[in-house]
Scaffold this motif. Structure first.
Motif, PDB file in Angstrom:
ATOM      1  N   TYR A  19       0.683  -1.126  -0.169  1.00  0.00           N
ATOM      2  CA  TYR A  19       0.113  -0.371  -0.171  1.00  0.00           C
ATOM      3  C   TYR A  19       1.125   1.125   0.482  1.00  0.00           C
ATOM      4  O   TYR A  19       2.262   1.237   1.293  1.00  0.00           O
ATOM      5  N   VAL A  20       0.869   1.470  -1.693  1.00  0.00           N
ATOM      6  CA  VAL A  20       1.950   3.040  -1.258  1.00  0.00           C
ATOM      7  C   VAL A  20       0.599   4.491  -1.536  1.00  0.00           C
ATOM      8  O   VAL A  20      -0.212   4.842  -1.707  1.00  0.00           O
ATOM      9  N   ASP A  23       4.007   4.288   1.333  1.00  0.00           N
ATOM     10  CA  ASP A  23       4.392   3.075   1.134  1.00  0.00           C
ATOM     11  C   ASP A  23       4.167   2.413   2.290  1.00  0.00           C
ATOM     12  O   ASP A  23       4.881   2.170   3.415  1.00  0.00           O
ATOM     13  N   TYR A  24       2.974   2.120   3.331  1.00  0.00           N
ATOM     14  CA  TYR A  24       2.811   1.332   4.431  1.00  0.00           C
ATOM     15  C   TYR A  24       3.226   0.324   4.190  1.00  0.00           C
ATOM     16  O   TYR A  24       3.706  -0.667   5.776  1.00  0.00           O
ATOM     17  N   PRO A  50      -0.743   3.370   9.444  1.00  0.00           N
ATOM     18  CA  PRO A  50      -2.380   3.878   7.955  1.00  0.00           C
ATOM     19  C   PRO A  50      -2.983   4.057   8.559  1.00  0.00           C
ATOM     20  O   PRO A  50      -3.808   4.055   9.777  1.00  0.00           O
ATOM     21  N   PRO A  51      -3.630   5.112   7.470  1.00  0.00           N
ATOM     22  CA  PRO A  51      -4.898   5.961   8.199  1.00  0.00           C
ATOM     23  C   PRO A  51      -6.134   5.135   7.952  1.00  0.00           C
ATOM     24  O   PRO A  51      -7.240   5.882   7.753  1.00  0.00           O
ATOM     25  N   TYR A  52      -6.171   4.231   8.159  1.00  0.00           N
ATOM     26  CA  TYR A  52      -7.091   3.084   8.024  1.00  0.00           C
ATOM     27  C   TYR A  52      -7.342   3.011   9.717  1.00  0.00           C
ATOM     28  O   TYR A  52      -6.848   2.494  10.782  1.00  0.00           O
ATOM     29  N   GLU A  94       1.611  -8.175   7.610  1.00  0.00           N
ATOM     30  CA  GLU A  94       2.226  -8.023   6.248  1.00  0.00           C
ATOM     31  C   GLU A  94       2.274  -7.406   5.679  1.00  0.00           C
ATOM     32  O   GLU A  94       3.252  -6.809   4.737  1.00  0.00           O
ATOM     33  N   ASN A  95       1.128  -6.551   5.586  1.00  0.00           N
ATOM     34  CA  ASN A  95       0.587  -5.208   4.738  1.00  0.00           C
ATOM     35  C   ASN A  95       1.352  -3.915   5.337  1.00  0.00           C
ATOM     36  O   ASN A  95       0.921  -3.344   4.146  1.00  0.00           O
ATOM     37  N   PHE A  96       1.228  -3.480   6.445  1.00  0.00           N
ATOM     38  CA  PHE A  96       1.612  -1.892   7.126  1.00  0.00           C
ATOM     39  C   PHE A  96       2.638  -2.616   7.950  1.00  0.00           C
ATOM     40  O   PHE A  96       2.310  -2.802   9.184  1.00  0.00           O
TER      41      PHE A  96
END
Length: 573
Positions: free
Chosen positions: A175-176, A236-237, A245-247, A276-278
């Motif tokens: 996630y960029v 790039d999170y 991350p802004p979630y 893994e993703n952040f």
DNA sequence: ACTTGTTTACTTCATT
DNA sequence: AATGAAGTAAACAAGT
């Protein structure tokens, strides 16, 4: 066995077609695929879920589909009362992916699909302007419109030059600035490799401090698709440990569930996906996991699915309650606040605001290194975010106001009461068994979120309210490179010998209850390559789940899953 | 011991 | 200022 044969058999099996039908296959070389159809109204780009589908065809005439992607076309001949129909599969060298296009309307009898090389198409022709498609000649891909299409699109990495298609593991995505970046050949193969904190630049994010990252815009002032994700400085999170991350946690959970392709996820799998993703969460204080648990427990959008008694492992599973998906789709909830972004104070000055928190997740159209996501997808996640937060205080006794007012109440007593309420709520989920959901009305016919939230759980499939099934396929001819390929002699026959047992998934009448899109989705769901969920030890206990994560398609396993799908569908009816 | 799950209490921030 | 959403912290229980 060739992947295409596996696909074909799987499709036959799903549709209850004899597997010895003379299949016709047309292989298409790596190339840009451009679709040209006289009538586009019946063509759609399929997402992995019905909710991603636009009521209007997303495909425009002459749309450029992809660069350097291999494809083949299967033609399933007519059988019983069915007309023949086509499937077009996009694939790479390692695995066959779900079909991305199909034809489905008898009214399109004259439809001709032509696939031609990019050389013969001028730049900027019709279709490129469509936000559903964008051309990218570099090492990145701009494809498709649907959020869930990312699941299979991420498997492709298109090299800049020769149209080579290289398998791209899910780990090569990131996630960029909230965009899903398709890594190029030089990109690290593992998220850890891309992790600065694991490459000699140790960094432990401070305990998150609130900092506005994407504030200042009214949620109602949503920008158009072209405005999304225009962060001047991409974050790039996946590899940046500094920026939270802004979630919201609810959104992160939703993303994990959505990405997993599984009907339900364990807590540890949710942790795993997020980590893994952040990158931020890989190094952050583990209290965020407490927040995840807190969110799962408190947020009514998440349902706990207890583990079977004989099922090994710890803890239960979690899934999204379609009831709330339904409500959110009906617009019952309004969002009042954007999720804040936590950022390391050290780097705070470097990160400039994005238009919206959600914009991070829905990248800019046509931006380099990003995937295009349609406004429909944007709206879907926005709706989700609205629903996940707006209803936490559904029960007055659980409301924060009530909580504040009742501070002096006995803790034990409140806990007992609340547990009862929660139990009642969860038992009233339409996801639960018949006994448990007694008294509940059926799902609404146009309730497409089920497919999004629970693509593998066919028991939750929505039905078209009209109960109308578009006759699939028909005998329209296909044109490839200007050549008509619909005639049998121009197809290479595949040997399809195996069809020992009758395995009709749906009777004809049942079939008419399924929307073709749903049907196609089901028929091809097993082709997807979902994110690996199970822990290694768990996979050893359940080896059949492994193939879902492998790049090779094993026909026997494929049939097993097909059977599972069949059973689920049968039980649904 | 550790993980998972629930709940309460509290803080911060945005909206009304 | 009131309210609500979201996040954080912590206590506690139950299960593995």
């Amino acid at each position: 066995m060739e992947a295409r044969e596996a696909v074909y058999k799987g499709v036959c099996r799903f549709y209850g077609a004899p597997a010895n039908l003379p299949v016709q296959v047309l292989n298409l070389p790596p190339q840009e695929l451009r679709l040209s159809m006289p009538s586009l109204t019946r063509y759609r780009i399929s997402g992995d879920n019905a909710a991603e589908r636009s009521p209007e065809p997303l495909l425009r005439s002459n749309a450029l589909l992809a660069t350097g992607v291999c494809a083949f076309i299967l033609k399933l001949p007519a059988f019983r009362s069915r007309s023949s129909f086509f499937f077009i599969y996009i694939y790479n060298s390692a695995a066959v992916k779900r079909p991305t296009l199909w034809s489905s309307s008898p009214g399109d009898g004259e439809a001709i699909m032509s696939l031609s090389s990019a050389d013969s198409w001028p730049e900027g022709s019709a279709g490129l302007e469509d936000e559903s498609f964008a051309r990218d000649s570099g090492a990145t891909v701009c494809l498709d419109d649907s959020l869930t299409s990312l699941q299979w699109l991420q498997e492709f990495s298109i090299s800049a030059g020769g149209g080579q298609v290289a398998p791209l593991s899910a780990q090569n995505q990131s996630y960029v600035g909230g965009h899903l970046r398709m890594a190029g050949p030089d990109a690290p193969a593992s998220p850890m490799a891309a992790d600065p904190a694991s490459m000699g630049t140790p960094h432990t994010p401070s305990k998150p401090t609130s900092a506005a990252f994407c504030r200042g815009l009214s949620p109602s002032a949503l920008p158009g698709p072209a405005a999304y994700g225009r962060c001047p400085e991409d974050v790039d999170y996946k590899s940046d440990p500094h920026v939270k991350p802004p979630y919201s946690y609810a959104t992160l959970i939703c993303m994990a569930m959505q990405a997993s392709k599984k009907s339900k996820l364990t807590l540890s799998c949710i942790y795993k996906w997020i980590k893994e993703n952040f990158c931020y969460f890989r190094h952050a204080d583990p209290t965020w996991q407490n927040s995840i648990r807190h969110n799962l427990s408190l947020n009514k959008c998440f349902i706990k699915v207890p583990r079977q008694k004989d099922e090994p492992g710890k803890g239960g599973f979690w899934k999204i309650d379609p009831q709330y998906a339904d409500r959110l789709l009906s617009g019952a909830y309004k969002k009042h606040r954007l999720p804040p972004v936590q950022i390391n104070p050290v780097l705070q000055a470097r990160v400039k605001p994005a238009p919206l928190a959600l914009s991070g997740f829905f990248p800019a159209v046509g931006g380099q290194g990003t995937l295009s996501v349609s406004p429909e997808s944007v709206q879907l996640l926005q709706d989700f975010e609205q629903a996940t937060g707006a209803d936490q205080n559904w029960d007055p006794s659980l409301s924060s106001a009530a909580s504040r007012a009742g501070k002096r109440c006995s803790r034990k007593r409140k806990r007992t009461q609340d547990r009862g309420l929660k139990y009642f709520r969860r038992c009233s989920s339409p996801l639960l068994s018949g006994d448990e959901q007694e008294g509940l009305g059926p799902l609404k016919g146009d309730f497409d979120w089920n497919a999004l939230l629970d693509p593998a759980l066919t028991g939750e499939l929505s039905l078209d309210g009209a109960g109308e099934l578009s006759p699939i396929g028909h005998d329209e001819d296909l044109m490839v490179h200007g050549t008509r390929i619909g005639r049998p002699q121009q197809w290479s026959p595949l040997e399809t010998s195996r069809d020992g047992e009758e395995n009709h998934v749906l009777s004809q009448t049942q079939e008419t209850s399924l929307d073709f899109d749903e049907e196609t989705f089901l028929a091809t769901a097993f082709l997807q390559n979902p994110w690996q969920e199970e822990d290694d030890d768990k996979r050893e206990q359940n080896p059949q789940v492994d193939f879902l994560c492998s790049s090779a398609v094993n026909i026997e396993q494929l049939f097993d899953l097909s059977d599972d799908l069949s059973n689920n569908i049968s039980s649904f009816f």
